[in-house]
Design a protein around this motif. Sequence first.
Motif, PDB file in Angstrom:
ATOM      1  N   ASP A 254      36.320  41.685  40.197  1.00 37.04           N
ATOM      2  CA  ASP A 254      37.049  42.034  41.410  1.00 37.04           C
ATOM      3  C   ASP A 254      37.341  43.528  41.483  1.00 37.04           C
ATOM      4  O   ASP A 254      37.350  44.126  42.565  1.00 37.04           O
ATOM      5  CB  ASP A 254      38.352  41.246  41.499  1.00 37.04           C
ATOM      6  N   LEU A 255      37.599  44.147  40.320  1.00 38.17           N
ATOM      7  CA  LEU A 255      37.810  45.597  40.309  1.00 38.17           C
ATOM      8  C   LEU A 255      36.541  46.337  40.718  1.00 38.17           C
ATOM      9  O   LEU A 255      36.567  47.254  41.541  1.00 38.17           O
ATOM     10  CB  LEU A 255      38.262  46.053  38.916  1.00 38.17           C
ATOM     11  N   MET A 256      35.407  45.910  40.167  1.00 35.04           N
ATOM     12  CA  MET A 256      34.151  46.604  40.430  1.00 35.04           C
ATOM     13  C   MET A 256      33.620  46.378  41.846  1.00 35.04           C
ATOM     14  O   MET A 256      32.715  47.078  42.292  1.00 35.04           O
ATOM     15  CB  MET A 256      33.098  46.202  39.397  1.00 35.04           C
ATOM     16  N   LYS A 257      34.183  45.419  42.551  1.00 28.67           N
ATOM     17  CA  LYS A 257      33.784  45.199  43.944  1.00 28.67           C
ATOM     18  C   LYS A 257      34.395  46.234  44.891  1.00 28.67           C
ATOM     19  O   LYS A 257      33.939  46.388  46.017  1.00 28.67           O
ATOM     20  CB  LYS A 257      34.190  43.790  44.394  1.00 28.67           C
ATOM     21  N   GLN A 258      35.422  46.941  44.426  1.00 30.25           N
ATOM     22  CA  GLN A 258      36.100  47.902  45.296  1.00 30.25           C
ATOM     23  C   GLN A 258      35.259  49.168  45.450  1.00 30.25           C
ATOM     24  O   GLN A 258      34.681  49.675  44.492  1.00 30.25           O
ATOM     25  CB  GLN A 258      37.474  48.248  44.732  1.00 30.25           C
TER      26      GLN A 258
END
Length: 284
Positions: A254-258
């Motif tokens: 979820d962090l890397m989707k930002q």
Amino acid sequence: MKLSVATVFATLSSVSAFAPSSMGIRSATQLEARKPFISGNWKLNPQTKEEAVKLAADISATVTDDSPDSDVALFVPYVFIEAAMASAGDSLMIGAEGVCPEIKGAFTGAVSTAMLDSVGVKWALAGHSERRVIFGESDEYINGQCLKLIEQGMNVMLCIGESESEYNQDLAGAVCAVQLKKGLAGISKEDMSRVAIAYEPVWAIGTGKVATPEIAQSVHATCRSILADMYDQETADATRILYGGSVTPESVDDLMKQEDIDGALVGGASLDAEKFGRIINFQV
């Protein structure tokens, strides 16, 4: 370089650390524009050379042809650098956890950029909160580290981030502005290609607390805005900004989707090859 309070808040007047920002899945174009950077910081671990060699080898084995096209690095204690390099091979980079801004002289216990460069180190951390708080490294000292690494032809990951008290007072953006402007003082636009930023909220380091993807994204967007003000939008768009602070296999995707989060600086989970391997192999 000294910054007045007015200067800091003028910088932030156009963007709040927690202002709504463009969210959603990172596009392929964004991935190509800023290559993801997954890194681990071993800190004062492990305790023996044998453990370090095995851990480096085990982590290296998790980088496969199916892994995301990312830069991967481990920042390890000085005494393990060469052994970790030999063990990891070409799958990932081995960096240093810090450096002395002096090049030689009567500085007992210090390690210079020239020493690190001579054994093949190309990346080093500067400004980690534990160095700032526990060892009393000032913004000026950290800036000296950054400048010396750039002068040596090496690369630096500048760590920035606010304390829990500062976070609770909505000062994350102001703290990041000061640390960015002071840490990068004297570094030219042309040399920013050898700089990565690691945003690490101090309240999330080693605590198990992780900023939500939305909070992390908003502060990353603020940091990018600050870089645009310091340099220009092109430089800001090209600079990789990593998130650090209790990153886990469960939180990394979820962090890397930002769109403004370009990687992770991982502490505890980088001491577990299986966990760190999952972080290296994030999914977006």
